[in-house]
Structures are given as structure tokens and as C-alpha cells.
Design a protein around this motif. Structure first.
Motif, PDB file in Angstrom:
ATOM      1  N   THR A 157      38.420 108.628  29.603  1.00  0.00           N
ATOM      2  CA  THR A 157      38.937 109.601  28.745  1.00  0.00           C
ATOM      3  C   THR A 157      39.138 107.964  28.053  1.00  0.00           C
ATOM      4  O   THR A 157      39.845 106.995  28.652  1.00  0.00           O
ATOM      5  CB  THR A 157      39.675 110.423  29.059  1.00  0.00           C
ATOM      6  OG1 THR A 157      38.076 111.097  30.195  1.00  0.00           O
ATOM      7  CG2 THR A 157      39.867 110.786  28.286  1.00  0.00           C
TER       8      THR A 157
ATOM      9  N   ARG B 253      38.403 110.814  23.373  1.00  0.00           N
ATOM     10  CA  ARG B 253      36.837 111.262  23.408  1.00  0.00           C
ATOM     11  C   ARG B 253      36.520 110.328  24.783  1.00  0.00           C
ATOM     12  O   ARG B 253      37.586 109.634  25.635  1.00  0.00           O
ATOM     13  CB  ARG B 253      36.274 110.351  21.936  1.00  0.00           C
ATOM     14  CG  ARG B 253      37.226 108.697  22.788  1.00  0.00           C
ATOM     15  CD  ARG B 253      36.091 107.866  21.601  1.00  0.00           C
ATOM     16  NE  ARG B 253      36.713 108.387  19.717  1.00  0.00           N
ATOM     17  CZ  ARG B 253      37.531 107.069  19.364  1.00  0.00           C
ATOM     18  NH1 ARG B 253      38.206 106.651  19.983  1.00  0.00           N
ATOM     19  NH2 ARG B 253      38.415 107.660  18.134  1.00  0.00           N
ATOM     20  N   THR B 254      35.428 111.026  25.129  1.00  0.00           N
ATOM     21  CA  THR B 254      34.404 110.980  26.655  1.00  0.00           C
ATOM     22  C   THR B 254      33.593 110.313  26.079  1.00  0.00           C
ATOM     23  O   THR B 254      33.034 110.592  25.278  1.00  0.00           O
ATOM     24  CB  THR B 254      34.502 112.488  27.617  1.00  0.00           C
ATOM     25  OG1 THR B 254      35.723 112.778  27.257  1.00  0.00           O
ATOM     26  CG2 THR B 254      34.304 112.295  29.062  1.00  0.00           C
ATOM     27  N   TYR B 255      33.043 108.820  27.038  1.00  0.00           N
ATOM     28  CA  TYR B 255      32.523 108.225  26.794  1.00  0.00           C
ATOM     29  C   TYR B 255      30.940 108.604  28.349  1.00  0.00           C
ATOM     30  O   TYR B 255      31.438 109.855  28.844  1.00  0.00           O
ATOM     31  CB  TYR B 255      32.477 106.991  27.660  1.00  0.00           C
ATOM     32  CG  TYR B 255      33.376 106.725  25.974  1.00  0.00           C
ATOM     33  CD1 TYR B 255      33.275 105.700  24.790  1.00  0.00           C
ATOM     34  CD2 TYR B 255      35.012 105.513  26.859  1.00  0.00           C
ATOM     35  CE1 TYR B 255      34.345 105.168  24.274  1.00  0.00           C
ATOM     36  CE2 TYR B 255      35.835 105.121  26.238  1.00  0.00           C
ATOM     37  CZ  TYR B 255      35.088 105.121  24.846  1.00  0.00           C
ATOM     38  OH  TYR B 255      36.321 104.215  24.063  1.00  0.00           O
ATOM     39  N   LYS B 256      29.810 108.225  28.065  1.00  0.00           N
ATOM     40  CA  LYS B 256      29.135 108.340  28.903  1.00  0.00           C
ATOM     41  C   LYS B 256      28.890 108.130  30.099  1.00  0.00           C
ATOM     42  O   LYS B 256      28.761 108.854  31.200  1.00  0.00           O
ATOM     43  CB  LYS B 256      27.752 108.072  28.286  1.00  0.00           C
ATOM     44  CG  LYS B 256      27.601 108.206  26.855  1.00  0.00           C
ATOM     45  CD  LYS B 256      25.757 107.456  26.915  1.00  0.00           C
ATOM     46  CE  LYS B 256      25.509 108.247  25.190  1.00  0.00           C
ATOM     47  NZ  LYS B 256      23.744 107.081  25.014  1.00  0.00           N
ATOM     48  N   SER B 257      30.192 106.894  30.317  1.00  0.00           N
ATOM     49  CA  SER B 257      30.469 106.541  31.807  1.00  0.00           C
ATOM     50  C   SER B 257      31.523 107.304  32.611  1.00  0.00           C
ATOM     51  O   SER B 257      31.502 107.545  33.459  1.00  0.00           O
ATOM     52  CB  SER B 257      31.379 105.450  31.694  1.00  0.00           C
ATOM     53  OG  SER B 257      32.329 105.213  31.037  1.00  0.00           O
ATOM     54  N   GLY B 258      31.950 108.657  31.837  1.00  0.00           N
ATOM     55  CA  GLY B 258      32.885 110.551  32.478  1.00  0.00           C
ATOM     56  C   GLY B 258      34.269 109.535  31.943  1.00  0.00           C
ATOM     57  O   GLY B 258      35.750 110.332  32.095  1.00  0.00           O
TER      58      GLY B 258
END
Length: 212
Positions: A167, A160-165
């Protein structure tokens, strides 16, 4: 989530005593484990794979995070432990040894254990208390994650990838258990791991794993 499954009533078998049933299950478990392909090497060579596996299995029986610590406490208090009498464990590996042993063993090698034990419970009439009034069994499904890291990962990881980039890597599994209202025990069935599927571009998920 859950669903009902019909399993026929067992026919013609004398019920075993509780300790005999437990011994039968452990014996079946050890028989399967004896065929595991990977054997301990180096510093771990004096531990057997069967001992390592039974030590891991025993955690669920004793409900203690560390079987080794539990056995040492018992031995200190009573002068002996029950590792050998209950599980046939001759030498008790530590937690780190257990992790090393199982790092390269595929779960597929353990799945037949579930298939071996369920018929034993059927034949011995242990499933009767789990049956509904229409003679079906309720199977509950639940998805869970058992590894989570932003650094450690493998080809079998989900992501899953967060908004911060950043992983996030994790392993997931759908567990299936036979349950019944009013029963404090449950019977585990073969789990389904959430892993990348051949020929699928979309990431695997709990719903897809449950359907398999």
C-alpha cells in the motif's frame, strides 16, 4: 484545467508603490499568523510562530530552498541580511524547526491569508493585467502530490495498492492560480486538499476536489 471568473474592476483607490504593496501583503500575513493556536515549546520556544511562517513564505519570494542558508550567505557577503527588513523576521528558524512548527497546525488557519490578499490586489489594480478582453480572469487548476510513503501515513492520506499487495500512502492537493497568457507571474488562490470526505465510501480524487 481552467475556468474563467468575473471579478469587478476596482473603484476609487490610489495605487500603492510596489514596496508599499508588498509591505501591505506581509503585514496582513503577519496579522493572521499572530492568531495561530499552536506556539513553539521546548527548544523551539525562542522562535515565534510568525517568524516561522514568514520564513516559510520567504522561500517563494527568494526562490531558494533554504532561506536560512540564503540569509547567512547574504550576511557573509554584505554584512547584513534582509530577513527583518522584508519579512519582519527577527530570528530565522532552520528547516527542521519549520517542520516541527507546522506539524500540528491545520491549513485552515492559513487560508484566510489568501482571502485577505486578493482584495488588496483588486483595489490596487494589480488584477487588470490578468483580465481578458471580456473582463474575466482565467483560473488554472492543477493536482499534485506533496507527501509519499509506504510506511508513514495518517487518516487524511489517500492510498493506492500495487499488484504486489503493498500500500502506498500519499497526500494530494488541487492548486488554483490566476494566470494570463504573456504574464510570467501568477496569483495563487486557496488550495483544495484531496482528503477522505465524510459520508463517502469512495476515495477522494482530483476531479471531486476541483468541483468543491
Amino acid at each position: 484545467m481552467g475556468y474563467c471568473k468575473d471579478i469587478q474592476e476596482p473603484i476609487g483607490s490610489e495605487p500603492l508603490e510596489k514596496h508599499e504593496l508588498f509591505d501591505t501583503i506581509v503585514s496582513s500575513f503577519r496579522q493572521r499568523l499572530s492568531s495561530l493556536p499552536d506556539k513553539p515549546t521546548g527548544k523551539n520556544s525562542h522562535y515565534g510562530m510568525e517568524d516561522a511562517a514568514n520564513r516559510a513564505f520567504s522561500v517563494f519570494f527568494t526562490q531558494t530552498p533554504s532561506f536560512l542558508a540564503y540569509q547567512r550567505t547574504m550576511e557573509g557577503n554584505k554584512g547584513k541580511s534582509n530577513a527583518q527588513s522584508l519579512f519582519g523576521v527577527h530570528q530565522i528558524p532552520g528547516d527542521n524547526h519549520i517542520r516541527d512548527f507546522w506539524a500540528t497546525v491545520s491549513p485552515d488557519h492559513i487560508f484566510p491569508v489568501f482571502e485577505d490578499i486578493l482584495p488588496v490586489l483588486e483595489v490596487q489594480g494589480q488584477l487588470v493585467k490578468f483580465r481578458s478582453i471580456v473582463n474575466s480572469l482565467l483560473v488554472a487548476l492543477d493536482g499534485t502530490e506533496y507527501l509519499s510513503s509506504e510506511k508513514i501515513h495518517c487518516p487524511q492520506c489517500s492510498t493506492r495498492t500495487y499488484k504486489s499487495g503493498a500500500t502506498h500512502y500519499f497526500h494530494g492537493v488541487v492548486t488554483a492560480v490566476i494566470v494570463c497568457p504573456g504574464q510570467k507571474h501568477l496569483i495563487p488562490l486557496v488550495p483544495e486538499f484531496i482528503v477522505p470526505q465524510d459520508g463517502h465510501d469512495k476515495q477522494d480524487c482530483e476531479t471531486a476536489a476541483a468541483k468543491r
